[in-house]
Motif scaffolding. Structure first.
Motif, mmCIF file in Angstrom:
data_model
loop_
_atom_site.group_PDB
_atom_site.id
_atom_site.type_symbol
_atom_site.label_atom_id
_atom_site.label_comp_id
_atom_site.label_asym_id
_atom_site.label_seq_id
_atom_site.Cartn_x
_atom_site.Cartn_y
_atom_site.Cartn_z
ATOM 1 N N ASP A 37 52.888 50.308 44.912
ATOM 2 C CA ASP A 37 52.862 49.325 43.822
ATOM 3 C C ASP A 37 51.448 48.802 43.622
ATOM 4 O OD1 ASP A 37 55.557 49.597 43.517
ATOM 5 O OD2 ASP A 37 56.081 47.832 44.711
ATOM 6 N N VAL A 38 51.012 48.734 42.373
ATOM 7 C CA VAL A 38 49.681 48.232 42.068
ATOM 8 C C VAL A 38 49.620 46.734 42.320
ATOM 9 C CG1 VAL A 38 47.996 47.873 40.220
ATOM 10 C CG2 VAL A 38 49.231 50.036 40.383
ATOM 11 N N GLN A 39 48.566 46.284 42.986
ATOM 12 C CA GLN A 39 48.350 44.868 43.275
ATOM 13 C C GLN A 39 47.272 44.315 42.345
ATOM 14 O OE1 GLN A 39 50.395 43.426 45.726
ATOM 15 N NE2 GLN A 39 51.276 45.476 45.509
ATOM 16 N N GLU A 40 47.500 43.120 41.844
ATOM 17 C CA GLU A 40 46.516 42.490 40.964
ATOM 18 C C GLU A 40 45.285 42.095 41.784
ATOM 19 O OE1 GLU A 40 46.617 42.388 37.871
ATOM 20 O OE2 GLU A 40 48.689 42.895 37.453
ATOM 21 N N LEU A 41 44.126 42.578 41.373
ATOM 22 C CA LEU A 41 42.880 42.268 42.065
ATOM 23 C C LEU A 41 41.756 42.291 41.045
ATOM 24 C CD1 LEU A 41 42.284 41.659 45.057
ATOM 25 C CD2 LEU A 41 41.526 44.021 45.300
ATOM 26 N N GLY A 42 41.005 41.211 40.969
ATOM 27 C CA GLY A 42 39.923 41.124 39.995
ATOM 28 C C GLY A 42 38.761 42.037 40.331
ATOM 29 N N ALA A 43 37.836 42.166 39.373
ATOM 30 C CA ALA A 43 36.714 43.100 39.514
ATOM 31 C C ALA A 43 35.840 42.749 40.712
ATOM 32 C CB ALA A 43 35.885 43.110 38.228
ATOM 33 N N ARG A 44 35.482 41.460 40.875
ATOM 34 C CA ARG A 44 34.622 41.052 41.996
ATOM 35 C C ARG A 44 35.326 41.291 43.330
ATOM 36 N NH1 ARG A 44 29.619 40.689 39.673
ATOM 37 N NH2 ARG A 44 29.531 39.104 38.059
ATOM 38 N N ALA A 45 36.602 40.918 43.397
ATOM 39 C CA ALA A 45 37.346 41.114 44.641
ATOM 40 C C ALA A 45 37.425 42.592 44.994
ATOM 41 C CB ALA A 45 38.749 40.509 44.517
ATOM 42 N N ILE A 74 22.530 33.858 41.874
ATOM 43 C CA ILE A 74 22.723 32.922 42.976
ATOM 44 C C ILE A 74 24.122 32.341 42.858
ATOM 45 C CG2 ILE A 74 21.952 30.767 44.038
ATOM 46 C CD1 ILE A 74 19.158 31.375 42.947
ATOM 47 N N VAL A 75 24.945 32.553 43.887
ATOM 48 C CA VAL A 75 26.311 32.040 43.869
ATOM 49 C C VAL A 75 26.590 31.302 45.170
ATOM 50 C CG1 VAL A 75 27.186 33.850 42.351
ATOM 51 C CG2 VAL A 75 27.231 34.195 44.813
ATOM 52 N N GLU A 76 27.557 30.423 45.135
ATOM 53 C CA GLU A 76 27.964 29.700 46.335
ATOM 54 C C GLU A 76 28.742 30.634 47.253
ATOM 55 O OE1 GLU A 76 27.199 26.650 47.148
ATOM 56 O OE2 GLU A 76 26.124 26.210 45.271
ATOM 57 N N GLU A 77 28.561 30.447 48.578
ATOM 58 C CA GLU A 77 29.274 31.271 49.541
ATOM 59 C C GLU A 77 30.784 31.102 49.419
ATOM 60 O OE1 GLU A 77 29.475 31.381 54.334
ATOM 61 O OE2 GLU A 77 27.452 31.492 53.477
ATOM 62 N N ASN A 78 31.195 29.964 48.872
ATOM 63 C CA ASN A 78 32.620 29.705 48.681
ATOM 64 C C ASN A 78 33.262 30.756 47.779
ATOM 65 O OD1 ASN A 78 35.033 27.998 48.902
ATOM 66 N ND2 ASN A 78 34.684 27.635 46.716
ATOM 67 N N ASN A 79 32.484 31.302 46.814
ATOM 68 C CA ASN A 79 33.020 32.358 45.939
ATOM 69 C C ASN A 79 33.463 33.560 46.752
ATOM 70 O OD1 ASN A 79 32.647 31.100 43.413
ATOM 71 N ND2 ASN A 79 30.488 31.556 43.468
ATOM 72 N N LEU A 80 32.683 33.896 47.777
ATOM 73 C CA LEU A 80 33.016 35.025 48.643
ATOM 74 C C LEU A 80 34.315 34.746 49.392
ATOM 75 C CD1 LEU A 80 32.135 37.753 49.782
ATOM 76 C CD2 LEU A 80 30.774 36.523 51.485
ATOM 77 N N HIS A 81 34.464 33.535 49.902
ATOM 78 C CA HIS A 81 35.673 33.183 50.647
ATOM 79 C C HIS A 81 36.904 33.254 49.748
ATOM 80 C CE1 HIS A 81 32.863 30.634 53.402
ATOM 81 N NE2 HIS A 81 32.830 31.918 53.703
ATOM 82 N N VAL A 82 36.773 32.767 48.518
ATOM 83 C CA VAL A 82 37.906 32.782 47.590
ATOM 84 C C VAL A 82 38.375 34.210 47.330
ATOM 85 C CG1 VAL A 82 38.593 32.340 45.196
ATOM 86 C CG2 VAL A 82 37.336 30.598 46.464
ATOM 87 N N HIS A 83 37.413 35.111 47.083
ATOM 88 C CA HIS A 83 37.783 36.506 46.800
ATOM 89 C C HIS A 83 38.370 37.184 48.033
ATOM 90 C CE1 HIS A 83 36.423 36.594 42.730
ATOM 91 N NE2 HIS A 83 35.169 36.320 43.035
ATOM 92 N N ARG A 88 42.991 39.577 51.012
ATOM 93 C CA ARG A 88 43.941 39.558 52.130
ATOM 94 C C ARG A 88 45.372 39.387 51.629
ATOM 95 N NH1 ARG A 88 39.552 36.233 55.309
ATOM 96 N NH2 ARG A 88 38.932 37.731 56.938
ATOM 97 N N LYS A 89 45.529 38.536 50.624
ATOM 98 C CA LYS A 89 46.862 38.334 50.055
ATOM 99 C C LYS A 89 47.371 39.619 49.419
ATOM 100 C CE LYS A 89 49.444 35.433 46.817
ATOM 101 N NZ LYS A 89 49.347 34.310 45.839
ATOM 102 N N ALA A 90 46.496 40.325 48.694
ATOM 103 C CA ALA A 90 46.900 41.571 48.037
ATOM 104 C C ALA A 90 47.245 42.658 49.051
ATOM 105 C CB ALA A 90 45.792 42.048 47.096
#
Length: 510
Positions: A37-45, A74-83, A88-90
């Motif tokens: 089954d295909v899992q929803e995952l955004g481009a960055r993730a 330049i991005v916040e490290e939090n963006n990495l954690h969110v993705h 992991r959920k997917a």
């Protein structure tokens, strides 16, 4: 700083699948499947997951990941954690295979890499591409596109934002890879804005370099002409002035490369054939309940509603509400998905009633989607901002029509001292080209229509421009002149008090 990993190609010519427990990462068409089954995952993730998978068990530092996925940003490290949380959920139970290494980075224990096992294409495995039910209502479209592609050098899929062009070409890419018909190269241009970006993206995905020289259009075109297989260029509308010459120059040389492009407007190059992608089919009048449930627009709504955790007993009354929602949205897939997502929280009746102002209700798309696909407003902003001033003026004025209209109606309502009827029709032609106005040729005279989501957006723009009352009056005068059997609705303006939008409502008479 650790050397950045080159930005990941969307689709390499050699399809590769990396298995992670019960999951598989299809690097070819950028899809994650779990038990098929295909899992929803955004481009960055997906980019992050691909870097970890390709590291073959090596610890990947946070700096490496951020440089690979957000180059020159330049991005916040939090963006990495969110993705990483979404990855992991997917992955489900296999999410535990991604291990955080304190003060170092992340480690994927270890994936097994092997060539894709290609099974014969059947309805069953084709349906697994975009979910359990597959890509709804597009089998005929896909068959027509593949037929045209086999005899066409450049085929451009043109359609309104959210109509499903990207889903269609991803499905085609997957089928071509499954069948080993030819090498497939997928270039995604949504995040690119300059000519150099376009050339670099094409070179990266197609696997050629500039041998130390600056990226050059002529050289890139020459390299494309030497290739075989299928080149898919997705989301070209905002860089069409860069894509068009590249493709045209490549077409001047004998080549076995076939090019499939998605865009909201044609490239307008000599070798191009345009295929217009329309909305999903809506239920026909007087169909029985089983046939209505099998309608692609209704099935898409119910599938998205279910994916949001809401399983409903579809009795006659609820089915009628779902059908009315899909019909009010003119079968536009993005609008239907957004409506279903909101209905999971607000209920069917609330969404149906709220569609008098759909732009207020239809947001909340996939968190990892591009901005223009998270809400109707984002999608329409993307298209509207590409119009000239005259095209914007004509577009918003045409949005007073609830139904199809002809050229005479368009000129009567949209012309003024600065826009002659000829100017109006020039703009209408451009708006058709740019997928904001639909063209229908059912008889000897063409008719036009602005689909419901765009129509609501245009009416807002009409009010913001201070033209609402004047254009509604023009419409009323035109409709009155057509007689009592006029097919256009008689419009009135409803106001809601300070700070609220004006709303046009239709008194539908026939």
């Amino acid at each position: 700083m650790t050397q950045a990993i080159p930005h990941l190609p969307m689709l390499a010519s050699g399809c590769q699948i990396i298995r992670i427990g019960e999951c598989e990462v299809d690097l070819g068409i950028r899809i994650l499947r779990r038990r098929g089954d295909v899992q929803e995952l955004g481009a960055r993730a997906f980019d992050i997951l691909a870097v970890l998978a390709r590291a073959a068990g090596r610890v990947v530092t946070k700096t490496e990941l951020m440089d690979a996925v957000w180059p020159d940003t330049i991005v916040e490290e939090n963006n990495l954690h969110v993705h990483l949380c979404s990855i992991r959920k997917a992955l489900g139970a296999d999410g535990k295979l991604i291990v955080t290494v304190p003060r170092r980075g992340y480690h994927l224990i270890p994936p097994r890499t092997e060539p894709a096992t290609l099974a014969p294409l059947t309805r069953g495995n084709a349906d697994a591409i975009t979910g359990k039910e597959g890509l709804l209502g597009r089998e005929r479209t896909i068959a027509e596109i593949r037929s045209k592609l086999s005899s066409t050098h450049v085929l451009t899929l043109v359609g309104a934002g959210g109509i499903g062009k990207t889903s269609i070409v991803r499905e085609i890419a997957h089928r071509l890879a499954q069948e080993r018909v030819s090498d497939v190269h997928f270039v995604e241009l949504a995040a690119h804005s300059t000519g150099r970006d376009v050339i670099d993206a094409v070179a990266t995905q197609c696997g050629f370099s500039f041998e130390g020289r600056d990226p050059d259009l002529q050289f890139a075109a020459h390299m494309l002409a030497k290739m075989k297989g299928v080149l898919i260029i997705d989301n070209a509308e905002h860089v069409v002035e860069h894509v068009a010459p590249l493709i045209e120059f490549a077409c001047r040389r004998p080549s076995e490369l076939l090019v499939l492009v998605t865009s909201r407007l044609p490239l307008r190059v000599p070798c191009e054939v345009v295929y217009r992608v329309g909305p999903l089919a809506l239920p026909k009048a007087n169909e029985n309940a089983e046939s209505r449930l099998d309608c692609p627009a209704v099935r898409l709504f119910l599938r998205r509603l279910s994916s949001n955790g809401q399983s409903i007993d579809v009795d006659q009354n609820r089915l009628q509400v779902v059908e009315e929602i899909c019909r009010r949205l003119d079968g536009v897939p993005l609008a239907i998905e957004l409506a279903a997502g909101r209905a999971a929280v607000l209920g069917l009746e609330r969404i149906r009633d709220g569609l008098e102002e759909p732009l207020l209700y239809l947001g909340g798309g996939y968190r990892t989607a591009e901005v223009r696909h998270k809400s109707l407003r984002g999608s329409l902003d993307w298209s509207f901002e590409m119009l000239s001033d005259s095209e914007q003026t004509v577009f918003r004025r045409l949005c007073v029509f609830d139904r199809r209209f002809d050229s005479d109606a368009a000129c009567q309502v949209a012309h003024d001292d600065t826009l002659s009827p000829l100017d109006v029709m020039d703009c209408v032609c451009e708006l058709v080209d740019k997928s904001l106005v639909e063209l229908y040729i059912d008889g000897t005279e063409p008719t036009y229509q602005v689909l419901a989501p765009a129509r609501s957006y245009g009416r807002e723009k009409l009010a913001e421009a201070g033209e609402l009352s004047a254009v509604v009056e023009k419409h009323a005068l035109y409709a009155g002149g057509k007689g009592a059997d006029v097919s256009f609705p008689r419009l009135k303006v409803a106001t809601f008090g300070p700070g609220r939008r004006a709303q046009i409502t239709g008194d539908h008479r026939s």
